[in-house]
Design an enzyme around this catalytic site. Structure first.
Site, PDB file in Angstrom:
ATOM      1  N   SER A   1     -31.679  25.636  26.836  1.00 53.58           N
ATOM      2  CA  SER A   1     -30.460  24.873  27.111  1.00 53.58           C
ATOM      3  C   SER A   1     -29.471  25.660  27.963  1.00 53.58           C
ATOM      4  CB  SER A   1     -29.803  24.458  25.785  1.00 53.58           C
ATOM      5  OG  SER A   1     -29.572  25.583  24.964  1.00 53.58           O
TER       6      SER A   1
ATOM      7  N   ASN B   1     -26.777  27.927  14.388  1.00 51.44           N
ATOM      8  CA  ASN B   1     -26.340  26.570  14.024  1.00 51.44           C
ATOM      9  C   ASN B   1     -24.824  26.475  13.856  1.00 51.44           C
ATOM     10  OD1 ASN B   1     -29.027  26.133  14.058  1.00 51.44           O
ATOM     11  ND2 ASN B   1     -29.274  25.838  11.852  1.00 51.44           N
TER      12      ASN B   1
ATOM     13  N   THR C   1      -3.308 -15.151  34.516  1.00 53.22           N
ATOM     14  CA  THR C   1      -4.246 -15.280  33.395  1.00 53.22           C
ATOM     15  C   THR C   1      -5.444 -16.003  33.994  1.00 53.22           C
ATOM     16  OG1 THR C   1      -3.480 -17.447  32.664  1.00 53.22           O
ATOM     17  CG2 THR C   1      -2.355 -15.543  31.702  1.00 53.22           C
ATOM     18  N   HIS C   2      -6.635 -15.641  33.534  1.00 49.98           N
ATOM     19  CA  HIS C   2      -7.876 -16.194  34.105  1.00 49.98           C
ATOM     20  C   HIS C   2      -7.961 -15.921  35.610  1.00 49.98           C
ATOM     21  CE1 HIS C   2      -8.193 -18.598  30.350  1.00 49.98           C
ATOM     22  NE2 HIS C   2      -6.878 -18.699  30.500  1.00 49.98           N
TER      23      HIS C   2
ATOM     24  N   SER D   1     -16.967   1.783  57.169  1.00 50.91           N
ATOM     25  CA  SER D   1     -18.351   1.307  57.116  1.00 50.91           C
ATOM     26  C   SER D   1     -19.106   1.907  58.298  1.00 50.91           C
ATOM     27  CB  SER D   1     -18.355  -0.214  57.213  1.00 50.91           C
ATOM     28  OG  SER D   1     -19.570  -0.667  57.738  1.00 50.91           O
TER      29      SER D   1
ATOM     30  N   LYS E   1     -13.820  -2.230  58.785  1.00 50.90           N
ATOM     31  CA  LYS E   1     -13.777  -2.068  57.333  1.00 50.90           C
ATOM     32  C   LYS E   1     -12.938  -0.879  56.852  1.00 50.90           C
ATOM     33  CE  LYS E   1     -15.742  -4.074  54.453  1.00 50.90           C
ATOM     34  NZ  LYS E   1     -17.170  -4.177  54.118  1.00 50.90           N
TER      35      LYS E   1
ATOM     36  N   ASN F   1     -12.723   0.509  53.041  1.00 52.40           N
ATOM     37  CA  ASN F   1     -13.266   0.195  51.719  1.00 52.40           C
ATOM     38  C   ASN F   1     -12.610   1.014  50.598  1.00 52.40           C
ATOM     39  OD1 ASN F   1     -15.104  -1.607  52.846  1.00 52.40           O
ATOM     40  ND2 ASN F   1     -16.607   0.010  53.203  1.00 52.40           N
TER      41      ASN F   1
ATOM     42  N   GLU G   1     -13.951   1.817  43.414  1.00 57.38           N
ATOM     43  CA  GLU G   1     -15.269   1.279  43.036  1.00 57.38           C
ATOM     44  C   GLU G   1     -16.087   2.320  42.271  1.00 57.38           C
ATOM     45  OE1 GLU G   1     -17.078  -1.410  46.307  1.00 57.38           O
ATOM     46  OE2 GLU G   1     -15.594  -0.183  47.300  1.00 57.38           O
TER      47      GLU G   1
ATOM     48  N   TYR H   1     -28.911  20.866  10.569  1.00 62.08           N
ATOM     49  CA  TYR H   1     -29.164  20.950  12.004  1.00 62.08           C
ATOM     50  C   TYR H   1     -30.565  20.457  12.363  1.00 62.08           C
ATOM     51  CZ  TYR H   1     -29.881  22.749  16.699  1.00 62.08           C
ATOM     52  OH  TYR H   1     -30.164  22.838  18.029  1.00 62.08           O
TER      53      TYR H   1
ATOM     54  N   GLN I   1     -29.183  19.420  20.302  1.00 59.92           N
ATOM     55  CA  GLN I   1     -28.952  20.142  21.560  1.00 59.92           C
ATOM     56  C   GLN I   1     -28.623  19.160  22.694  1.00 59.92           C
ATOM     57  OE1 GLN I   1     -31.141  23.805  22.630  1.00 59.92           O
ATOM     58  NE2 GLN I   1     -32.177  22.554  24.151  1.00 59.92           N
TER      59      GLN I   1
ATOM     60  N   LYS J   1     -24.773  18.186  24.269  1.00 66.23           N
ATOM     61  CA  LYS J   1     -23.951  18.845  25.275  1.00 66.23           C
ATOM     62  C   LYS J   1     -23.962  18.138  26.633  1.00 66.23           C
ATOM     63  CE  LYS J   1     -25.584  22.635  23.384  1.00 66.23           C
ATOM     64  NZ  LYS J   1     -25.583  21.971  22.064  1.00 66.23           N
TER      65      LYS J   1
HETATM   66  N1  ARG Z   1     -29.246  25.674  21.871  1.00 67.77           N
HETATM   67  C1  ARG Z   1     -29.112  25.163  20.544  1.00 67.77           C
HETATM   68  C2  ARG Z   1     -28.266  23.884  20.579  1.00 67.77           C
HETATM   69  O1  ARG Z   1     -27.616  23.659  21.544  1.00 67.77           O
HETATM   70  C3  ARG Z   1     -28.431  26.175  19.682  1.00 67.77           C
HETATM   71  C4  ARG Z   1     -28.742  26.049  18.239  1.00 67.77           C
HETATM   72  C5  ARG Z   1     -30.141  26.400  17.982  1.00 67.77           C
HETATM   73  N2  ARG Z   1     -30.446  26.438  16.613  1.00 67.77           N
HETATM   74  C6  ARG Z   1     -31.686  26.454  16.164  1.00 67.77           C
HETATM   75  N3  ARG Z   1     -31.849  26.478  14.885  1.00 67.77           N
HETATM   76  N4  ARG Z   1     -32.713  26.449  16.976  1.00 67.77           N
HETATM   77  O2  ARG Z   1     -28.256  23.088  19.674  1.00 67.77           O
END
Ligand code: ARG
Length: 459
Positions: A23, A110, A155-156, A277, A283, A285, A290, A317, A322, A325
């Protein structure tokens, strides 16, 4: 490179699994927060005597050195590392030898990752809030200049009643003020400390969770360690608050797109915030608006990803987590990008007051006021409504407006009409007479502006 957890394994991990599992490409951005968390943990380990205070000092100095080197670019992230936590620990051990290996005492990745995301998002919430405040401020400033700029209210998407541009802008200011509230509410529940939960069941070491909480400026340690490592509600709450901001920006963008069209022509975007454009030379835009509208769907997707990712996870966990993120980072990045582009686009737009006024003059948006005129002379509203409807019909047939219809025609339908009807149905009068709390009258909107500004002061 051998894994830190290699002990019980007889084979190296398959290289594809390595990539699949890693990760660092997306959690690397949390390096500062990871190091902050580790410094607090190392401080606590030293102060409680769980590790030798002299070693704790060395670890802290080592971590500070890594942070400085990452900041300056002297050290770069190793994309072969499993994640940011492993990278920092490996680098520390490279620099300090055995002392570095003591950092992870009484801790797990964790609880470490749960701390990191909270610290990271806490900073992001501050940035997003500042951007939302800036937009609200801009709306207040623009509104102050347009308390007498008459435009049709809809409205509408049908012309309904006259309002002012300031009134319209302040609706958005109030929506965004609620967004600020949602962000700070999210912050309250986010700002608690999971550190010390360790893998799931805390630890037998005499750790001091209050100490790490205060070192990291958390309000309190999380009360249950399973919850500490399992909880991602704060990501979902933030993604939801961001989705609502995006929904607001998207509605505003939709209006800006309409207003920029030749059919409306209520505003003209500055050249710096519009695009041309490749084929049609005429144009101009509204791409920024948008794109904001388009990116809203993507942020909703982030929210749904988070909710779906969490829905079947047993405590505590699981590696599925993971995936939190990329989703929450994307939501955060997108809303910041949109806010920082949207605000100057709005600020620099040219407001075509005359066109707003001209549109307000069409569409019989003073018909309610015409009916109210009769009501104020004693007629029941339903009867007044019917007579006004008939008058509008006559106008449509004869190509007139309520303002240009002769008094004789008014009086043919109802003797209560007098010369003063024209003043009562003037667009300015229609807007300015609505001086009720929340209404479009100049004074009312000025009160709204003052209220929003006061709320910003305390936000
Ligand atoms: N890279 C992991 C995550 O983002 C970190 C935690 C990993 N924990 C584990 N028990 N493998 O969740």
């Amino acid at each position: 490179m051998a894994k830190m957890w290699a002990g019980r394994f007889k084979k190296e991990v398959d290289s594809k699994v390595n990539d699949f599992n890693s990760s660092i490409s997306f959690d690397g951005r949390m390096y500062r927060h990871d190091i902050m968390g580790s410094i607090a943990h190392a401080t606590m380990l030293g102060k409680t005597g769980i590790i030798d205070p002299a070693e704790s000092e060395k670890i802290i100095t080592g971590l500070e050195g890594i942070l400085a080197d990452l900041d300056s670019g002297a050290l770069s992230l190793d994309m072969e590392a499993e994640d940011i936590h492993m990278f920092v620990e490996a680098e520390l051990t490279k620099r300090l030898g055995d002392t570095g290996k003591r950092l992870h005492t009484a801790r797990s990745r964790n609880d470490q990752v749960a701390v990191d995301i909270r610290l990271y998002l806490r900073d992001e919430i501050k940035e997003i809030s500042a951007e939302v405040q800036e937009l609200i401020q801009t709306l207040c400033e623009m509104a102050s200049e347009h308390t007498e700029t008459i435009m049709p209210g809809y409205t509408h998407l049908q012309r309904a009643q006259p309002i002012t541009f300031a009134h319209h802008l302040m609706a958005y200011a109030n929506m965004l003020l609620r967004d600020l509230g949602r962000l700070s509410d999210t912050m309250k529940r986010m700002n608690v400390n999971p550190l010390g939960s360790s893998a799931l069941a805390t630890t037998t070491y005499p750790i001091d969770r209050e100490m790490t909480s205060s070192l990291l400026h958390f309000d309190a340690p999380m009360a249950n360690s399973l919850d500490g490592v399992s909880d991602r509600d704060f990501c979902i709450e933030l993604a939801s608050a961001i989705s609502t901001i995006m929904m607001h920006l998207s509605r505003f963008s939709e209006e800006i797109i309409l207003w920029s069209s030749w059919e409306f022509k209520f505003i003209e975007l500055d050249d710096a915030y519009a695009t041309g454009s490749s084929i049609m030379p005429q144009k101009k835009n509204p791409d920024v608006a948008e794109l904001v509208r388009g990116k809203t769907g993507r942020v909703y997707g982030d929210l749904v990803s988070l909710l779906s990712m969490m829905k079947s996870l047993p405590l505590a966990y699981n590696k599925d987590m993971q995936e939190d993120k990329e989703a929450i980072f994307d939501a955060v990045d997108t809303v910041k990008l949109c806010l920082t582009t949207f605000t100057p686009m709005l600020k620099t737009a040219r407001i075509l007051k005359e066109n707003m006024r001209a549109a307000a003059a069409k569409g019989f948006i003073n018909a309610t006021d015409c009916a109210d005129y009769l009501v104020k002379k004693g007629m029941p509203f339903r009867d007044a409504y019917k007579i006004t409807g008939t008058l509008v019909g006559i106008c449509v047939d004869t190509g007139k407006t309520l303002e240009t219809l002769p008094l004789s025609t008014y009086r043919e339908l109802c003797g209560l009409f007098d010369e003063d009807v024209y003043a009562a149905i003037s667009l300015e009068q229609c807007a300015m007479a609505r001086n009720v709390l929340g209404g479009p009258a100049k004074e009312s909107v000025e009160r709204q502006i003052a209220q929003v500004k006061a709320a910003l002061e305390t936000a």
